[in-house]
Each structure stands twice: as C-alpha cells, then as structure tokens.
Design an enzyme around this catalytic site. Structure first.
Site, PDB file in Angstrom:
ATOM      1  N   LYS A  51      32.813  28.739  33.786  1.00  0.00           N
ATOM      2  CA  LYS A  51      32.333  29.970  33.125  1.00  0.00           C
ATOM      3  C   LYS A  51      31.875  29.750  31.681  1.00  0.00           C
ATOM      4  O   LYS A  51      30.917  30.379  31.239  1.00  0.00           O
ATOM      5  CB  LYS A  51      33.426  31.055  33.148  1.00  0.00           C
ATOM      6  CG  LYS A  51      33.644  31.646  34.521  1.00  0.00           C
ATOM      7  CD  LYS A  51      34.633  32.801  34.447  1.00  0.00           C
ATOM      8  CE  LYS A  51      34.861  33.374  35.823  1.00  0.00           C
ATOM      9  NZ  LYS A  51      35.668  34.590  35.819  1.00  0.00           N
TER      10      LYS A  51
ATOM     11  N   ASP B  81      32.928  40.611  34.660  1.00  0.00           N
ATOM     12  CA  ASP B  81      34.368  40.716  34.903  1.00  0.00           C
ATOM     13  C   ASP B  81      34.982  41.930  34.201  1.00  0.00           C
ATOM     14  O   ASP B  81      35.686  42.724  34.823  1.00  0.00           O
ATOM     15  CB  ASP B  81      35.093  39.447  34.422  1.00  0.00           C
ATOM     16  CG  ASP B  81      34.851  38.259  35.344  1.00  0.00           C
ATOM     17  OD1 ASP B  81      34.660  38.476  36.554  1.00  0.00           O
ATOM     18  OD2 ASP B  81      34.866  37.119  34.845  1.00  0.00           O
TER      19      ASP B  81
ATOM     20  N   GLY C 279      48.357  39.718  27.503  1.00  0.00           N
ATOM     21  CA  GLY C 279      47.658  38.455  27.717  1.00  0.00           C
ATOM     22  C   GLY C 279      46.483  38.362  26.762  1.00  0.00           C
ATOM     23  O   GLY C 279      45.957  39.388  26.303  1.00  0.00           O
TER      24      GLY C 279
ATOM     25  N   TYR D 205      45.517  40.522  42.505  1.00  0.00           N
ATOM     26  CA  TYR D 205      45.478  41.243  43.779  1.00  0.00           C
ATOM     27  C   TYR D 205      46.128  40.460  44.918  1.00  0.00           C
ATOM     28  O   TYR D 205      46.100  40.878  46.058  1.00  0.00           O
ATOM     29  CB  TYR D 205      44.054  41.694  44.138  1.00  0.00           C
ATOM     30  CG  TYR D 205      43.037  40.601  44.278  1.00  0.00           C
ATOM     31  CD1 TYR D 205      42.271  40.211  43.181  1.00  0.00           C
ATOM     32  CD2 TYR D 205      42.824  39.974  45.497  1.00  0.00           C
ATOM     33  CE1 TYR D 205      41.318  39.225  43.304  1.00  0.00           C
ATOM     34  CE2 TYR D 205      41.868  38.979  45.625  1.00  0.00           C
ATOM     35  CZ  TYR D 205      41.123  38.602  44.524  1.00  0.00           C
ATOM     36  OH  TYR D 205      40.176  37.616  44.643  1.00  0.00           O
TER      37      TYR D 205
HETATM   38  P1  ATR Z   1      42.708  33.468  32.106  1.00  0.00           P
HETATM   39  O1  ATR Z   1      41.365  32.957  31.713  1.00  0.00           O
HETATM   40  O2  ATR Z   1      42.876  33.648  33.595  1.00  0.00           O
HETATM   41  O3  ATR Z   1      43.118  34.687  31.353  1.00  0.00           O
HETATM   42  P2  ATR Z   1      44.240  31.640  30.433  1.00  0.00           P
HETATM   43  O4  ATR Z   1      43.165  31.582  29.419  1.00  0.00           O
HETATM   44  O5  ATR Z   1      44.946  30.385  30.809  1.00  0.00           O
HETATM   45  O6  ATR Z   1      43.728  32.260  31.806  1.00  0.00           O
HETATM   46  O7  ATR Z   1      45.315  32.730  29.956  1.00  0.00           O
HETATM   47  C1  ATR Z   1      46.479  32.963  30.642  1.00  0.00           C
HETATM   48  C2  ATR Z   1      47.247  34.100  29.962  1.00  0.00           C
HETATM   49  O8  ATR Z   1      48.479  34.261  30.667  1.00  0.00           O
HETATM   50  C3  ATR Z   1      47.613  33.827  28.522  1.00  0.00           C
HETATM   51  O9  ATR Z   1      47.658  35.040  27.817  1.00  0.00           O
HETATM   52  C4  ATR Z   1      49.014  33.213  28.668  1.00  0.00           C
HETATM   53  O10 ATR Z   1      49.825  33.305  27.519  1.00  0.00           O
HETATM   54  P3  ATR Z   1      49.761  32.134  26.388  1.00  0.00           P
HETATM   55  O11 ATR Z   1      48.497  32.360  25.634  1.00  0.00           O
HETATM   56  O12 ATR Z   1      50.979  32.365  25.572  1.00  0.00           O
HETATM   57  O13 ATR Z   1      49.788  30.835  27.148  1.00  0.00           O
HETATM   58  C5  ATR Z   1      49.560  34.105  29.747  1.00  0.00           C
HETATM   59  N1  ATR Z   1      50.718  33.530  30.441  1.00  0.00           N
HETATM   60  C6  ATR Z   1      50.725  32.511  31.320  1.00  0.00           C
HETATM   61  N2  ATR Z   1      51.986  32.278  31.762  1.00  0.00           N
HETATM   62  C7  ATR Z   1      52.801  33.164  31.133  1.00  0.00           C
HETATM   63  C8  ATR Z   1      54.205  33.448  31.168  1.00  0.00           C
HETATM   64  N3  ATR Z   1      55.025  32.746  31.953  1.00  0.00           N
HETATM   65  N4  ATR Z   1      54.671  34.466  30.398  1.00  0.00           N
HETATM   66  C9  ATR Z   1      53.844  35.190  29.613  1.00  0.00           C
HETATM   67  N5  ATR Z   1      52.499  34.974  29.537  1.00  0.00           N
HETATM   68  C10 ATR Z   1      51.994  33.973  30.277  1.00  0.00           C
END
Ligand code: ATR
Length: 277
Positions: A66, A102, A126, A218
C-alpha cells in the site's frame, strides 16, 4: 477484450475480494472478472509493469504494497496522498491514479448501519495504517472531535499532530477512564483478529448513552471488544461493512456503478455464520 480487475498482495489466497467483486460483476451483468495476484515484497516494480502490460482495467492493493506503490503512480488523490497509502488503482485517460477507499469505506459503513447517528466526539483505538485512514476520512466528514489512543503513545501523538485541527492523543488507560464521553469509538488494532490474539486493547465497562462502538475486525464477526461493548449497552458495528464499502468505492471508481452493499454484507455475514452489526 474482456475487462479484468485484480487485488495484488502477499499473502493473497485468503482474500475475499475476488468473490465479492465477481458477485457484483455478475449481478450487474458486466463482462469482466476480478482475480487475486500474488506479488511478493520487493517485486512490486516488475509486478506493476506486468499489470500494465497485461491490460488490467484497475486493481486493489493490499499488504505489503500500500505504501510502496505510491511513487510508481502517475497521480495520487489528495486523501491517499495525506495517508501516503493506496488501496485502489484507477486508469484515468491512460494515467495510473492512486486512491485510498479504506477510511471512507469505514465512514460509509457507519452511515449505512446507523444513518441517523450524530457526528460527535470520536475515540480511535490504535495508530497504525488502518487508524490513519479512518481518522483522515472521519475528519473530512466533519466529526466534532478526534482522540487517538494507542499502546505506544508517541504513535498516537504523531497521528494527532498529522490530523491537526484540535485532534488529541492519549494512552489506552486514559481512554479507558474517559470511554463514556465518546459518541463513536473505533477499535483499529489487530487485537482479537483471527482468534490469534485474545482479549481487547482495553476493557469496555461504561459507554455513553446511544454511543456506537465499532471494530474493524470481521474475523471473528464479534470480537471480545464488541461483546463487552454490547454488554455495556453500546450499539455495535463489526468490520465487515468497512470491507464491503471499501470494495464498493473501488468498484464504483472503475465502473461508474454503485454495487449493492447491504445484500453483500448479509451474504458474507451468512458465510461467516453470524448476525449483522
Ligand atoms: P495496521 O496498518 O493494520 O493498522 P499496524 O500499523 O501494525 O497495522 O498497527 C497496528 C496497531 O495495533 C497499532 O496501533 C499497535 O499499537 P503499537 O503502535 O503500540 O504497536 C496496535 N496493537 C497491536 N498489538 C497490540 C496489543 N497487543 N495491544 C494494544 N495495541 C496493539
């Protein structure tokens, strides 16, 4: 020549996009097909050239391409430019143009499920790519305020700064304490996806009266986060609508026709064995 559309990514075999788009093409009696194409990380340049040479009429882009596709395009839509991420390629007068559907897909799904809802204060949980797209689209739609909560608070700060316009950031603990002040809450992390990570990014115990709590996951249709929100009295929304609406936005850009989203959400819900919302 028969038109063809595609989704490119890695992995790609699990994607539901081909089934969804093929069903719409058939419903609308359009002589075209939609195929999954496996392009590995690092092979996007050759992949992009092949798509052009083989005459694709447009395509979706998923993980991990992306962001990497942005510099390969002739033009990029302002929202996708802000996100520096593209999920849809449209050919306009011979030029390859990048869009990102998206975030707007999420907004449309929320509007379809709860047409009367107030565009009030939003909490985004997030701060990754998914949160960014939704945040920019909700801001563009005129929601009153946006607050970003994230496990790593510096990422929440960075997204709030990129949003500007009074957007705030906070920790997950602060978000938990203020949860009942938000009209719309959107869970965008991977926590709870595919049953791989159990639990919720934060517990949901109290919600504002009439609040909508959404999860972009989902699979499963009802995450633990949504279950807790429902028990606390929220109106809920799972991520299937966002998936269908981002696809519908792409489909409309390619064909000029808006496909039927409601029946598609119902159909995919039945396939996944659940109830809508
Ligand atoms: P995407 O593009 O799908 O949003 P990403 O950029 O990897 O994927 O982001 C994942 C999100 O999930 C982030 O906000 C991440 O928090 P961090 O920035 O602190 O890593 C969050 N996330 C992933 N695992 C988590 C967990 N166990 N608890 C809380 N937040 C989590």
């Amino acid at each position: 020549m028969k038109k063809w559309y595609a989704v490119i990514g890695d992995p790609i075999a699990q994607s539901s996009s081909p089934r969804m788009h093929d069903a719409w093409l058939e419903q609308l009696d359009l002589d075209a097909t939609y195929v999954p194409i496996h392009i590995r990380e690092g092979e996007l340049n050759e992949g992009f050239e092949s798509m052009k040479r083989l005459g694709a009429s447009g395509w979706n882009v998923t993980v991990p391409h992306k962001e990497a596709i942005v510099p390969l395009l002739d033009r990029i839509d302002p929202l996708a430019h802000r996100m520096q991420a593209v999920n849809t390629v449209v050919i306009e007068d011979g030029a390859y143009v990048g869009y990102n559907t998206d975030g707007i897909g999420f907004v449309r799904s929320l509007q379809e499920a709860y047409p009367e809802h107030e565009k009030g204060n939003v909490l985004l949980i997030g701060a990754g790519g998914a949160a960014k797209g939704i945040a920019f689209a909700m801001q563009q739609e005129g929601y009153a305020s946006l607050t970003v909560a994230n496990r790593s608070v510096e990422r929440a700060d960075a997204l709030a700064r990129a949003l500007g316009d009074g957007a705030k950031s906070c920790t997950l603990e602060e978000a938990e304490r203020q949860f009942d002040t938000f009209d719309v809450v959107v869970q965008t992390t991977s926590v709870g996806m595919n049953f791989a990570t159990a639990g919720t990014p934060l517990p949901v115990t109290r919600v504002k009266e009439g609040a909508i709590v959404a999860d972009i996951i989902y699979n499963p249709l009802e995450t633990e986060f949504l279950r807790q929100a429902k028990r606390a009295g929220a109106r809920t929304l799972n991520g299937l609508g966002m998936f269908v609406h981002q696809g519908a936005e792409s489909f409309e850009k390619w064909t000029g026709i808006r496909p039927d989203t409601k029946s598609m959400i119902q159909r995919l819900t039945d396939e996944l064995g659940g109830t809508t919302c």
